[in-house]
Design a protein around this motif. Structure first.
Motif, PDB file in Angstrom:
ATOM      1  N   SER A 115       0.842  -1.192   0.000  1.00  0.00           N
ATOM      2  CA  SER A 115       0.000   0.000   0.000  1.00  0.00           C
ATOM      3  C   SER A 115       0.879   1.244   0.000  1.00  0.00           C
ATOM      4  N   LEU A 116       0.250   2.410  -0.045  1.00  0.00           N
ATOM      5  CA  LEU A 116       0.933   3.622  -0.471  1.00  0.00           C
ATOM      6  C   LEU A 116       2.242   3.914   0.245  1.00  0.00           C
ATOM      7  N   THR A 117       2.232   4.037   1.562  1.00  0.00           N
ATOM      8  CA  THR A 117       3.451   4.453   2.259  1.00  0.00           C
ATOM      9  C   THR A 117       4.550   3.411   2.125  1.00  0.00           C
ATOM     10  N   CYS A 118       4.181   2.147   2.169  1.00  0.00           N
ATOM     11  CA  CYS A 118       5.196   1.100   1.992  1.00  0.00           C
ATOM     12  C   CYS A 118       5.728   1.104   0.564  1.00  0.00           C
ATOM     13  N   SER A 121       8.320   3.512   0.210  1.00  0.00           N
ATOM     14  CA  SER A 121       9.520   3.173   0.983  1.00  0.00           C
ATOM     15  C   SER A 121      10.244   1.938   0.477  1.00  0.00           C
ATOM     16  N   GLY A 122       9.884   1.430  -0.692  1.00  0.00           N
ATOM     17  CA  GLY A 122      10.645   0.343  -1.291  1.00  0.00           C
ATOM     18  C   GLY A 122      10.028  -1.032  -1.221  1.00  0.00           C
ATOM     19  N   ALA A 123       8.717  -1.122  -1.015  1.00  0.00           N
ATOM     20  CA  ALA A 123       8.073  -2.433  -0.909  1.00  0.00           C
ATOM     21  C   ALA A 123       8.214  -3.252  -2.183  1.00  0.00           C
ATOM     22  N   GLY A 148       1.185  -0.313   9.774  1.00  0.00           N
ATOM     23  CA  GLY A 148       2.523   0.065  10.237  1.00  0.00           C
ATOM     24  C   GLY A 148       3.138   1.120   9.339  1.00  0.00           C
ATOM     25  N   CYS A 149       2.310   2.013   8.815  1.00  0.00           N
ATOM     26  CA  CYS A 149       2.754   2.996   7.819  1.00  0.00           C
ATOM     27  C   CYS A 149       3.866   3.896   8.342  1.00  0.00           C
ATOM     28  N   HIS A 150       3.902   4.133   9.648  1.00  0.00           N
ATOM     29  CA  HIS A 150       4.945   4.984  10.238  1.00  0.00           C
ATOM     30  C   HIS A 150       6.273   4.239  10.369  1.00  0.00           C
ATOM     31  N   LYS A 151       6.260   2.943  10.089  1.00  0.00           N
ATOM     32  CA  LYS A 151       7.472   2.134  10.176  1.00  0.00           C
ATOM     33  C   LYS A 151       7.694   1.376   8.870  1.00  0.00           C
ATOM     34  N   LEU A 161       4.356  -8.916  12.855  1.00  0.00           N
ATOM     35  CA  LEU A 161       4.789  -7.759  12.086  1.00  0.00           C
ATOM     36  C   LEU A 161       6.302  -7.600  12.178  1.00  0.00           C
ATOM     37  N   HIS A 162       6.905  -7.325  11.039  1.00  0.00           N
ATOM     38  CA  HIS A 162       8.332  -7.008  10.984  1.00  0.00           C
ATOM     39  C   HIS A 162       8.434  -5.700  10.215  1.00  0.00           C
ATOM     40  N   GLU A 163       8.796  -4.629  10.922  1.00  0.00           N
ATOM     41  CA  GLU A 163       8.712  -3.289  10.359  1.00  0.00           C
ATOM     42  C   GLU A 163      10.096  -2.715  10.071  1.00  0.00           C
ATOM     43  N   HIS A 164      10.129  -1.583   9.341  1.00  0.00           N
ATOM     44  CA  HIS A 164      11.392  -1.046   8.810  1.00  0.00           C
ATOM     45  C   HIS A 164      12.155  -2.174   8.102  1.00  0.00           C
ATOM     46  N   ALA A 165      11.438  -2.911   7.285  1.00  0.00           N
ATOM     47  CA  ALA A 165      11.970  -4.134   6.696  1.00  0.00           C
ATOM     48  C   ALA A 165      13.015  -3.842   5.620  1.00  0.00           C
ATOM     49  N   THR A 166      14.057  -4.647   5.619  1.00  0.00           N
ATOM     50  CA  THR A 166      15.047  -4.669   4.550  1.00  0.00           C
ATOM     51  C   THR A 166      15.255  -6.122   4.140  1.00  0.00           C
ATOM     52  N   LEU A 167      15.942  -6.332   3.031  1.00  0.00           N
ATOM     53  CA  LEU A 167      16.216  -7.710   2.618  1.00  0.00           C
ATOM     54  C   LEU A 167      16.975  -8.463   3.705  1.00  0.00           C
TER      55      LEU A 167
END
Length: 567
Positions: A115-118, A121-123, A148-151, A161-167
């Protein structure tokens, strides 16, 4: 003997008078082993119809999916038609049905919010790269907003939930099997009571507070429904109270609007303040039972509520009503109040036609008070501290406090408790630390996915009920997504319409077909403004509920305010 049997002209066929029976019963047969597994899993739990979704969750959590043999056994055990079980299981996104002969899904699923914010941020990079990084033993799927749009970007590993996710962070969490939800620090029952918690409820139950006084405080404060609709809270309580009993209460904790996460914040930090407001509401309308409908994307909130409600009941604090916690299953439409009621009853979340309204004919056909989490969170403070506590807050002629979920291109996203009527520009500068470095303020969503999109030149409009409607927008659940010069408003609108296409319940043609058609039109190199305008009118006028009626708001806004992004 019947007269027709004596008729000499009646033709007698071989086998007449005998009914050919089958050597086996009609329909799918129940596997005895599967039935035994279902019976053991349900144990002493009730088999009542409205618990169907709860039992489907139990099966999915235990076996990793819903096997056809278990669905047939569950139908048998609950005395339901198999089609009833299938239609419910197939409606909700979080249920995986595995038919005979099909391979079950891998042991672990990673959902990636797009969704939009993710997406900002690179989803999409995560969705592209995670399957190869995690390997064949893990299923990677796209998913709508997880709150979790703020993260952002956000993933769900299993049911955590796993937020501020990177590979790297997702791969590490998968390797560590970090599939259990993390419980944040929150104010528990003892700490809440130590600071006066539940004293107001006790006074209400003991007659030390009168009903009219409580209702008048809510009315004078101007407290409104903060789930999006904005209906005056005190008036709603009076309406339900006037209906003949027995009455019920339902609470929406199913904030699925992209950009919205304020209810999550209150459930994770101060759950008993919400619970006390809820129990006062149940007292006010004499509701014999309260049903909390919690979105499935908040497993950490579910664990908190399960633990704290058990403590509350053990302490005998709420003798006047019974609290039920019900689990959603991944359907944004259940944020619509009547669809939520259908889901609580164990059915597909299809919005009901109105009238009658839920205050008259609601849950299980009874008059029902419906409020959202944040609305109930403010009840104790308003009544205990007095109306002035609330009405003294506000800017630009507006009164009250509002919880804004702010995400997007700001330095400090999150839930911001701010005066009603604050402007987007003030919110960004005073509460969010300004724009991210290298980003210039271009536009914003004032009220989540369906609230429209406005340019930065219109960022000085007070954010409150009734202030944005003249501009074709609304504040809704107070979800503000901030966009910058690096964002294409065409792509923003397309992302939002894809969300609505996914989340349409499919009940009415204008929404079901209209959202799909809108996405196809918006994917073309050039937008057909006239055709999109016609589609907007049909969907707005003919859709059953607010999803279809408001889905085209982003399109209208971009056509009006950002024509340069369409070329």
């Amino acid at each position: 003997m019947d007269a027709h049997l004596d008729d000499p002209h009646r033709r007698i066929h071989p086998g007449a008078g005998r009914r050919k029976g089958r050597s086996f019963p009609k329909g799918r047969q129940v596997d005895p082993g599967a039935l035994a597994e279902v019976q053991e899993l349900l144990g002493e739990r009730s088999r009542q119809r409205d618990l169907l979704i709860e039992h489907l969750h139990l099966l999915q959590d235990t076996y990793g999916c819903l096997h056809a043999r278990h669905l047939a056994a569950l139908a048998e055990e609950m005395r339901l038609a198999l089609v009833e079980v299938y239609e419910v299981a197939s409606f909700y996104a979080h249920f995986d049905i595995v038919l005979d002969g099909e391979a079950p899904p891998p042991p672990l699923t990673v959902r990636v919010c797009d969704s939009l914010t993710c997406a900002l941020s690179g989803a999409h990079e995560l969705l592209k790269s995670l399957p190869q990084r995690l390997g064949p033993g893990v299923r990677v799927v796209r998913a709508p907003c997880m709150g979790g749009c703020h993260k952002a970007p956000v993933t769900a590993i299993g049911h955590a939930l796993h937020e501020h996710a990177t590979l790297d962070s997702v791969a590490e969490a998968v390797a560590a099997k970090a599939t259990h939800p993390h419980l944040p620090s929150y104010i528990g029952l003892d700490a809440y009571r130590a600071k006066g918690g539940y004293r107001l409820l006790s006074d209400c139950l003991a007659g030390r507070r009168d009903l009219d006084g409580v209702l008048k405080a809510l009315e004078d404060s101007g407290l409104r429904g903060l789930g999006g609709a904005g209906f005056p809270t005190g008036r709603k309580w009076r309406f339900v109270r006037q209906e003949a009993g027995p009455r019920l209460m339902a609470v929406s904790a199913d904030e699925g609007e992209p950009g919205t996460f304020k209810d999550r914040h209150y459930l994770e930090s101060d759950p008993h303040r919400f619970l006390e407001g809820m129990l006062i509401g149940a007292w006010a309308v004499e509701a014999g039972a309260v049903y909390i409908y919690l979105r499935d994307e908040y497993p950490q909130c579910r664990e908190i509520l399960l633990a704290e409600i058990a403590k509350l009941e053990a302490a005998g604090i709420a003798p006047h009503t019974k609290i039920h916690l019900r689990r959603g299953a991944g359907a944004y439409i259940c944020g619509e109040e009547s669809a939520m009621l259908e889901s609580i009853e164990g059915k597909r979340g299809l919005p009901r036609h109105k009238p009658p309204f839920p205050s008259q004919v609601g849950l299980f056909g009874r008059p029902t008070l419906i409020n959202n989490v944040e609305t109930l969170f403010w009840v104790r403070d308003i009544v205990e501290k007095g109306v002035g506590f609330f009405t003294s807050q506000g800017r630009h002629g507006r009164k009250g406090l509002r919880s804004f979920s702010v995400s997007g291109r700001v330095k400090e996203p999150g839930v911001k408790l701010a005066p009603a009527g604050i402007t987007a520009r003030e919110l960004i500068d005073e509460f969010c630390g300004g724009m991210l470095d290298g980003h210039r303020f271009k536009g914003y969503l004032p009220g989540g996915a369906s609230g429209g999109v406005l340019p930065a030149s219109m960022a000085d409009i007070p954010l409150d009920f009734g202030t944005l409607e003249p501009h074709g927008c609304f504040v809704g659940s107070h979800a503000v997504v901030v966009l910058s010069n690096r964002d294409s408003m065409r792509e923003v609108a397309l992302n939002l319409l894809r969300f609505f296409e996914d989340e349409s319940c499919g009940q009415c043609t204008p929404c079901r077909v209209g959202t799909e058609k809108a996405v196809k039109l918006m994917e073309r190199p050039a937008w057909d403004a006239a055709l999109l305008a016609d589609l907007t009118r049909v969907m707005s006028d003919a859709s059953i509920c607010g999803l279809g009626q408001a889905a085209m708001n982003p399109v209208k806004s971009v056509l009006k305010h950002f024509p340069g992004d369409l070329t």
